[in-house]
Design a protein around this motif. Sequence first.
Motif, PDB file in Angstrom:
ATOM      1  N   CYS A  35       7.651  -1.565  -7.267  1.00 50.42           N
ATOM      2  CA  CYS A  35       6.473  -1.316  -6.428  1.00 50.42           C
ATOM      3  C   CYS A  35       5.426  -2.426  -6.561  1.00 50.42           C
ATOM      4  CB  CYS A  35       5.836   0.019  -6.802  1.00 50.42           C
ATOM      5  SG  CYS A  35       6.846   1.446  -6.403  1.00 50.42           S
ATOM      6  N   LEU A  36       5.398  -3.089  -7.712  1.00 50.95           N
ATOM      7  CA  LEU A  36       4.379  -4.110  -7.969  1.00 50.95           C
ATOM      8  C   LEU A  36       4.899  -5.539  -7.854  1.00 50.95           C
ATOM      9  CD1 LEU A  36       2.639  -2.504 -11.073  1.00 50.95           C
ATOM     10  CD2 LEU A  36       1.774  -2.607  -8.740  1.00 50.95           C
ATOM     11  N   GLU A  37       6.076  -5.728  -7.281  1.00 44.27           N
ATOM     12  CA  GLU A  37       6.667  -7.072  -7.274  1.00 44.27           C
ATOM     13  C   GLU A  37       5.827  -8.083  -6.493  1.00 44.27           C
ATOM     14  OE1 GLU A  37       9.954  -6.595  -3.711  1.00 44.27           O
ATOM     15  OE2 GLU A  37      10.551  -6.240  -5.783  1.00 44.27           O
ATOM     16  N   LYS A  38       5.208  -7.677  -5.396  1.00 39.49           N
ATOM     17  CA  LYS A  38       4.377  -8.611  -4.629  1.00 39.49           C
ATOM     18  C   LYS A  38       3.132  -9.006  -5.417  1.00 39.49           C
ATOM     19  CE  LYS A  38       5.964  -7.050  -0.152  1.00 39.49           C
ATOM     20  NZ  LYS A  38       5.638  -6.374   1.087  1.00 39.49           N
ATOM     21  N   GLU A  39       2.537  -8.045  -6.102  1.00 37.21           N
ATOM     22  CA  GLU A  39       1.358  -8.337  -6.911  1.00 37.21           C
ATOM     23  C   GLU A  39       1.723  -9.254  -8.080  1.00 37.21           C
ATOM     24  OE1 GLU A  39       2.148  -5.347  -5.773  1.00 37.21           O
ATOM     25  OE2 GLU A  39       0.413  -4.712  -4.610  1.00 37.21           O
ATOM     26  N   LEU A  40       2.882  -9.030  -8.691  1.00 36.92           N
ATOM     27  CA  LEU A  40       3.328  -9.897  -9.782  1.00 36.92           C
ATOM     28  C   LEU A  40       3.564 -11.319  -9.285  1.00 36.92           C
ATOM     29  CD1 LEU A  40       5.798  -7.455 -11.558  1.00 36.92           C
ATOM     30  CD2 LEU A  40       3.679  -8.357 -12.508  1.00 36.92           C
ATOM     31  N   ASP A  41       4.141 -11.447  -8.095  1.00 38.34           N
ATOM     32  CA  ASP A  41       4.351 -12.781  -7.523  1.00 38.34           C
ATOM     33  C   ASP A  41       3.017 -13.468  -7.215  1.00 38.34           C
ATOM     34  OD1 ASP A  41       7.092 -12.640  -7.704  1.00 38.34           O
ATOM     35  OD2 ASP A  41       7.364 -11.958  -5.637  1.00 38.34           O
ATOM     36  N   LEU A  42       2.043 -12.705  -6.728  1.00 37.32           N
ATOM     37  CA  LEU A  42       0.724 -13.272  -6.473  1.00 37.32           C
ATOM     38  C   LEU A  42       0.049 -13.724  -7.764  1.00 37.32           C
ATOM     39  CD1 LEU A  42      -1.041 -11.157  -3.705  1.00 37.32           C
ATOM     40  CD2 LEU A  42      -0.705 -13.623  -3.754  1.00 37.32           C
ATOM     41  N   LEU A  43       0.211 -12.954  -8.823  1.00 36.27           N
ATOM     42  CA  LEU A  43      -0.393 -13.332 -10.103  1.00 36.27           C
ATOM     43  C   LEU A  43       0.212 -14.601 -10.661  1.00 36.27           C
ATOM     44  CD1 LEU A  43      -0.942  -9.896 -11.864  1.00 36.27           C
ATOM     45  CD2 LEU A  43      -2.678 -11.517 -11.115  1.00 36.27           C
ATOM     46  N   LEU A  44       1.442 -14.934 -10.279  1.00 35.07           N
ATOM     47  CA  LEU A  44       2.041 -16.201 -10.709  1.00 35.07           C
ATOM     48  C   LEU A  44       1.259 -17.394 -10.162  1.00 35.07           C
ATOM     49  CD1 LEU A  44       5.927 -15.807 -10.443  1.00 35.07           C
ATOM     50  CD2 LEU A  44       4.562 -16.204 -12.482  1.00 35.07           C
TER      51      LEU A  44
END
Length: 176
Positions: A35-44
């Motif tokens: 569910c949080l994969e897009k947010e994790l990618d943005l945090l990269l």
Amino acid sequence: RSAQYWLTGSFSGSNWSDVRIALMALVILLTLCRCLEKELDLLLLGQDVAAQSGMNVRAIQLVLILVSAFAVSVVVAVSGLVGFVGLIIPHIMRRAVDTSHRWLVLSSTLAGGCFLTLADAVARTAFSPQEMPISWAMKFTVVLYCMMAMITEISMNTTIRRRMVLTCFLDRKSVV
């Protein structure tokens, strides 16, 4: 369970109820990560970029800290301190697979399970009939990985420096 069990980590005292608990935690964690994969990618890309894109960085960081604490507590409760797999395997998989968390989380989970199985087999058979703690087998692998990463980094930096020197030399030659 003894203090040595918790400090060195082992699967020898585990039973099917431990597997059931770990499996439930794994399903919850994988669902949250999915569910949080897009947010994790943005945090990269960095906190500033994530905040500028409209993401509530503090809230996502709080959720990630709580999820991480839950994951660590389940792992320690089931098998002791075998957390090195959570430090090294994602870095290896990021180089091998992709930086996108869509594939990174799943591949890290599968590779971590395979690595733990292999480390457990080595720990049980290396000094048979004595059983070596699984963390020792994992620490040996971590040391090897870190040494290879440092050697690779040093050789990459040396290659880059050589290219820079060569480029500067060629530029000077062409100017003259």
